[in-house]
Design an enzyme around this catalytic site. Structure first.
Site, short mmCIF file in Angstrom:
data_model
loop_
_atom_site.label_atom_id
_atom_site.label_comp_id
_atom_site.label_asym_id
_atom_site.label_seq_id
_atom_site.Cartn_x
_atom_site.Cartn_y
_atom_site.Cartn_z
N LYS A 1 0.83 -1.22 0.00
CA LYS A 1 0.00 0.00 0.00
C LYS A 1 0.87 1.27 0.00
O LYS A 1 2.09 1.19 -0.04
CB LYS A 1 -0.97 -0.03 1.18
CG LYS A 1 -1.88 -1.27 1.21
CD LYS A 1 -2.89 -1.31 0.06
CE LYS A 1 -3.55 -2.66 -0.12
NZ LYS A 1 -4.58 -3.01 0.85
C1 LIG Z 1 -5.64 -4.06 1.22
C2 LIG Z 1 -7.09 -3.75 1.23
C3 LIG Z 1 -7.91 -3.99 2.34
C4 LIG Z 1 -7.46 -4.77 3.54
O1 LIG Z 1 -6.30 -4.32 4.11
P1 LIG Z 1 -5.34 -5.33 4.91
O2 LIG Z 1 -4.41 -4.39 5.60
O3 LIG Z 1 -4.66 -6.19 3.88
O4 LIG Z 1 -6.19 -6.12 5.85
C5 LIG Z 1 -9.23 -3.56 2.29
N1 LIG Z 1 -9.72 -2.95 1.21
C6 LIG Z 1 -8.98 -2.73 0.12
C7 LIG Z 1 -9.59 -2.01 -1.04
C8 LIG Z 1 -7.65 -3.14 0.08
O5 LIG Z 1 -6.92 -2.93 -1.03
#
Ligand SMILES: *Cc1c(COP(=O)(O)O)cnc(C)c1O
Length: 377
Positions: free
Chosen positions: A183
């Site tokens: 991310k």
């Molecule tokens: C990555 C993601 C999540 C979940 O995040 P995690 O930290 O992996 O639990 C939720 N929504 C979207 C759109 C994502 O890309």
């Protein structure tokens, strides 16, 4: 053997490493001053609202829905073009998930499709800033207000972005972030909830802290001692550590640079692919300043699978984001039918996420461009 270029990866500096090791030498490993400092910094970045850190973006969604009081009998309207957690965290609280289709060009939830499915049972309209491009909150909020619902921005892709001059975090009633390594910034695993209503923020906070109430003014049991704390509603332990928070604080210093590089890479891909027949580049609205997390190119003519396999064979670690959420057996077996959201299904059938991360070099980008252009021509 060619080295596989990943589609996303973290950028860790010596300063990040020092920030984490300093915590290991200190007094607090968890729920100490680094957590508070990180939450304050997230709040500052996202419009000044209450920010509660937590162990993942999934935990953040669970806390946000719990903070909004989502439960059995409620409906949550969301997009199928997302990671499954956007929907599953409301489903696990007993809500019925109602999918609204996406716009053909942006793959963002279509306000007209939302308008068509809201009812007086709609509790939350949950948008996703797919690929880092904010959804159309000025269209979604009045729909929510009219039916007495709240808006949620799953901003797992978009932290650092802006919509009509307002930062992500200030766009919906509640916003959730993810700090997974791919991310826009990372704490290893991690996430946060940002809430405009302090009561929702407090409820999300208590939910991630086992439901413990520590304010003596609210105690239902009186006459205990200074040790006393009590539970009014069930919660979980979703607390982020000081170790992770220190990494997050250090990463935040480079978020603007990360965004700049992601914007450059997007521009480079856009320019190269604009004139390539058989590819469609991502759309961008005039009133947004995205924090591009993905580069979702569309391969036309039914060739997505072939092109995907050939990119992987060439050492380019592409990904597909996302299978429409209601195709997952957990939804399909509950009666959600294919064909429900045609734009999302069409988008899924064409999409490939190309490598996109701050440390990607220009020569890496050029290699992706040359390889993909050759494959589709
Ligand atoms: C990555 C993601 C999540 C979940 O995040 P995690 O930290 O992996 O639990 C939720 N929504 C979207 C759109 C994502 O890309």
């Amino acid at each position: 053997m060619i080295q596989m270029l990943p589609y996303g990866r973290q950028s860790i500096s010596e300063e990040d490493i020092e920030a984490v090791t300093a915590i290991l030498r200190g007094d607090w490993l968890t729920t100490g001053p680094a957590v508070t400092a990180f939450e304050n910094a997230i709040s500052e970045l996202t419009g000044g609202h209450r920010a509660v850190s937590c162990t993942s973006g999934t935990a953040a969604l669970h806390m946000a829905y719990a903070g909004l009081g989502v439960g059995p009998g409620d409906e949550v309207v969301t997009t199928p073009m997302t990671f499954v957690a956007t929907a599953s965290c409301a489903a696990i609280l007993g809500a019925k998930i109602v999918f609204a289709d996406v716009e053909d060009d942006t793959a963002l939830i279509d306000p007209a499709a939302v308008e068509a499915v809201v009812t007086d049972r709609t509790k939350v309209i949950a948008a996703v800033d797919y690929a880092g491009h904010p959804a159309d909150y000025d269209a979604l909020q009045p729909i929510a207000d009219r039916v007495g619902a709240k808006t949620l921005d799953d901003a797992a892709h978009s932290v650092g972005g802006f919509y009509r001059g307002r930062p992500v975090g200030d766009l919906a009633d509640v916003t959730t972030l993810s700090f997974f390594p791919t991310k826009n910034l990372t704490t290893g695993e991690g996430g946060a909830v940002v809430a405009k209503d302090p009561a929702v923020g407090q409820k999300a906070h208590e939910f991630h802290f086992i439901g413990l109430v520590r304010d003596p003014d609210r105690f239902e049991i009186t006459g205990e001692g200074p040790w006393h704390q009590e539970v009014h509603e069930h919660g979980l332990n979703y607390r982020l550590t000081d170790l992770a928070s220190a990494l997050g604080l250090s990463q935040l210093k480079r978020l603007a640079d990360f965004k700049k590089r992601r914007t450059e890479i997007t521009a480079r891909y856009n320019e190269a692919f604009a004139s390539v027949d058989g590819l469609r580049t991502p759309a961008q609205r005039d009133d947004v300043d995205p924090a591009w997390h993905l580069y979702p190119v569309r391969v036309l003519g039914g060739r997505r699978r072939e092109v995907f396999d050939n990119l992987r064979a060439a050492g380019i670690g592409v990904q597909v984001n996302y299978i429409p959420v209601y195709w997952h057996p957990v939804f399909a077996n509950a009666g959600y039918q294919r064909g429900l959201c045609p734009n999302a299904e069409q988008f899924y059938s064409e999409e490939i996420s190309l490598p996109m991360f701050p440390d990607l070099t220009d020569s890496d980008v050029d290699r992706v461009i040359e390889t993909l252009t050759k494959l589709v021509s």
